[in-house]
Design a protein around this motif. Sequence first.
Motif, short mmCIF file in Angstrom:
data_model
loop_
_atom_site.label_atom_id
_atom_site.label_comp_id
_atom_site.label_asym_id
_atom_site.label_seq_id
_atom_site.Cartn_x
_atom_site.Cartn_y
_atom_site.Cartn_z
N ALA A 36 5.48 5.56 -6.64
CA ALA A 36 5.38 6.62 -5.64
C ALA A 36 5.86 7.91 -6.28
O ALA A 36 6.93 7.94 -6.90
CB ALA A 36 6.24 6.30 -4.42
N THR A 37 5.05 8.96 -6.18
CA THR A 37 5.40 10.25 -6.79
C THR A 37 4.93 11.39 -5.90
O THR A 37 4.13 11.21 -4.99
CB THR A 37 4.74 10.43 -8.17
OG1 THR A 37 3.32 10.39 -8.01
CG2 THR A 37 5.17 9.38 -9.15
N ALA A 38 5.42 12.57 -6.23
CA ALA A 38 4.94 13.82 -5.64
C ALA A 38 4.88 14.84 -6.78
O ALA A 38 5.64 14.72 -7.75
CB ALA A 38 5.87 14.31 -4.54
N PRO A 39 3.99 15.80 -6.69
CA PRO A 39 3.92 16.80 -7.75
C PRO A 39 5.28 17.48 -7.94
O PRO A 39 6.00 17.73 -6.98
CB PRO A 39 2.88 17.79 -7.25
CG PRO A 39 2.04 17.02 -6.28
CD PRO A 39 2.99 16.04 -5.65
N PRO A 43 5.04 20.61 -4.31
CA PRO A 43 4.59 19.30 -3.82
C PRO A 43 3.95 19.43 -2.44
O PRO A 43 4.54 20.01 -1.52
CB PRO A 43 5.87 18.47 -3.77
CG PRO A 43 6.98 19.45 -3.75
CD PRO A 43 6.49 20.68 -4.44
N ASP A 44 2.74 18.93 -2.33
CA ASP A 44 2.02 19.00 -1.06
C ASP A 44 1.53 17.63 -0.60
O ASP A 44 0.83 17.52 0.40
CB ASP A 44 0.84 19.97 -1.15
CG ASP A 44 -0.17 19.55 -2.20
OD1 ASP A 44 0.13 18.64 -3.01
OD2 ASP A 44 -1.26 20.13 -2.22
N HIS A 45 1.89 16.57 -1.34
CA HIS A 45 1.49 15.22 -0.97
C HIS A 45 2.36 14.22 -1.73
O HIS A 45 3.06 14.58 -2.66
CB HIS A 45 0.01 14.98 -1.29
CG HIS A 45 -0.28 15.00 -2.76
ND1 HIS A 45 -0.49 16.16 -3.47
CD2 HIS A 45 -0.36 13.98 -3.67
CE1 HIS A 45 -0.70 15.87 -4.74
NE2 HIS A 45 -0.63 14.55 -4.88
N VAL A 46 2.26 12.97 -1.30
CA VAL A 46 2.89 11.84 -1.99
C VAL A 46 1.75 10.96 -2.49
O VAL A 46 0.81 10.69 -1.75
CB VAL A 46 3.81 11.04 -1.05
CG1 VAL A 46 4.34 9.79 -1.72
CG2 VAL A 46 4.94 11.90 -0.53
N SER A 47 1.83 10.54 -3.75
CA SER A 47 0.84 9.61 -4.29
C SER A 47 1.47 8.24 -4.44
O SER A 47 2.60 8.11 -4.90
CB SER A 47 0.35 10.07 -5.67
OG SER A 47 -0.43 11.23 -5.55
N LEU A 48 0.73 7.24 -4.04
CA LEU A 48 1.13 5.86 -4.22
C LEU A 48 0.08 5.22 -5.12
O LEU A 48 -1.11 5.23 -4.79
CB LEU A 48 1.19 5.15 -2.87
CG LEU A 48 1.77 3.75 -2.81
CD1 LEU A 48 3.21 3.74 -3.29
CD2 LEU A 48 1.67 3.20 -1.41
N GLU A 49 0.51 4.72 -6.30
CA GLU A 49 -0.42 4.18 -7.29
C GLU A 49 -0.08 2.73 -7.59
O GLU A 49 1.09 2.36 -7.66
CB GLU A 49 -0.36 4.97 -8.59
CG GLU A 49 -0.77 6.41 -8.45
CD GLU A 49 -0.66 7.17 -9.76
OE1 GLU A 49 -1.60 7.89 -10.09
OE2 GLU A 49 0.38 7.01 -10.45
N LEU A 50 -1.12 1.92 -7.79
CA LEU A 50 -0.97 0.51 -8.13
C LEU A 50 -1.90 0.17 -9.28
O LEU A 50 -3.09 0.50 -9.24
CB LEU A 50 -1.32 -0.36 -6.92
CG LEU A 50 -1.32 -1.87 -7.16
CD1 LEU A 50 0.10 -2.38 -7.38
CD2 LEU A 50 -1.97 -2.59 -6.00
N GLU A 51 -1.33 -0.46 -10.31
CA GLU A 51 -2.12 -0.93 -11.44
C GLU A 51 -1.77 -2.37 -11.73
O GLU A 51 -0.59 -2.71 -11.87
CB GLU A 51 -1.86 -0.08 -12.69
CG GLU A 51 -2.67 -0.53 -13.89
CD GLU A 51 -2.42 0.28 -15.14
OE1 GLU A 51 -3.07 0.00 -16.15
OE2 GLU A 51 -1.57 1.20 -15.13
N LEU A 52 -2.77 -3.23 -11.80
CA LEU A 52 -2.58 -4.62 -12.19
C LEU A 52 -2.81 -4.75 -13.69
O LEU A 52 -3.65 -4.05 -14.26
CB LEU A 52 -3.55 -5.53 -11.44
CG LEU A 52 -3.44 -5.55 -9.92
CD1 LEU A 52 -4.46 -6.51 -9.34
CD2 LEU A 52 -2.05 -5.91 -9.46
N THR A 68 -3.35 9.04 -1.50
CA THR A 68 -2.64 10.30 -1.33
C THR A 68 -2.21 10.41 0.13
O THR A 68 -3.05 10.29 1.03
CB THR A 68 -3.55 11.49 -1.71
OG1 THR A 68 -3.95 11.32 -3.07
CG2 THR A 68 -2.81 12.81 -1.57
N LEU A 69 -0.92 10.62 0.35
CA LEU A 69 -0.34 10.65 1.69
C LEU A 69 0.27 12.02 1.98
O LEU A 69 0.89 12.62 1.09
CB LEU A 69 0.75 9.59 1.82
CG LEU A 69 0.39 8.15 1.46
CD1 LEU A 69 1.65 7.31 1.38
CD2 LEU A 69 -0.57 7.60 2.50
N SER A 70 0.16 12.45 3.22
CA SER A 70 0.91 13.62 3.66
C SER A 70 2.37 13.20 3.82
O SER A 70 2.69 12.00 3.80
CB SER A 70 0.36 14.12 5.00
OG SER A 70 0.64 13.17 6.04
N ALA A 71 3.25 14.17 4.01
CA ALA A 71 4.67 13.84 4.22
C ALA A 71 4.82 12.94 5.45
O ALA A 71 5.58 11.96 5.43
CB ALA A 71 5.49 15.11 4.37
#
Length: 95
Positions: A36-39, A43-52, A68-71
């Motif tokens: 989970a990150t934000a720029p 910062p204008d969003h939260v990114s949730l990333e998944l890699e297998l 990409t999620l809003s606050a």
Amino acid sequence: MPDRLMKINAYTTFDLLDGEAKGHGWTDEALAVLNATAPRENPDHVSLELELDNTDLENVPAHVDRVTLSAEQARTLAAELEKHAARVEAAEDDE
């Protein structure tokens, strides 16, 4: 995980989780990275990333899934995670 697409470092939220990719008639299980990150700037969003780990995947090419999620959406997800974590803990306490 060789050939990673995500940048993994000491600040990565979770590495080496149990992951699963499912499709019609197949399931691939692999180690996973979830972040989970934000720029850093503006910062204008939260990114949730998944890699297998693609070395364990037979049915899917190497890739990263990103949401990409809003606050507000990130807070809703956090509240849902807290609710379900409490249920899991309560079930563990009953054992």
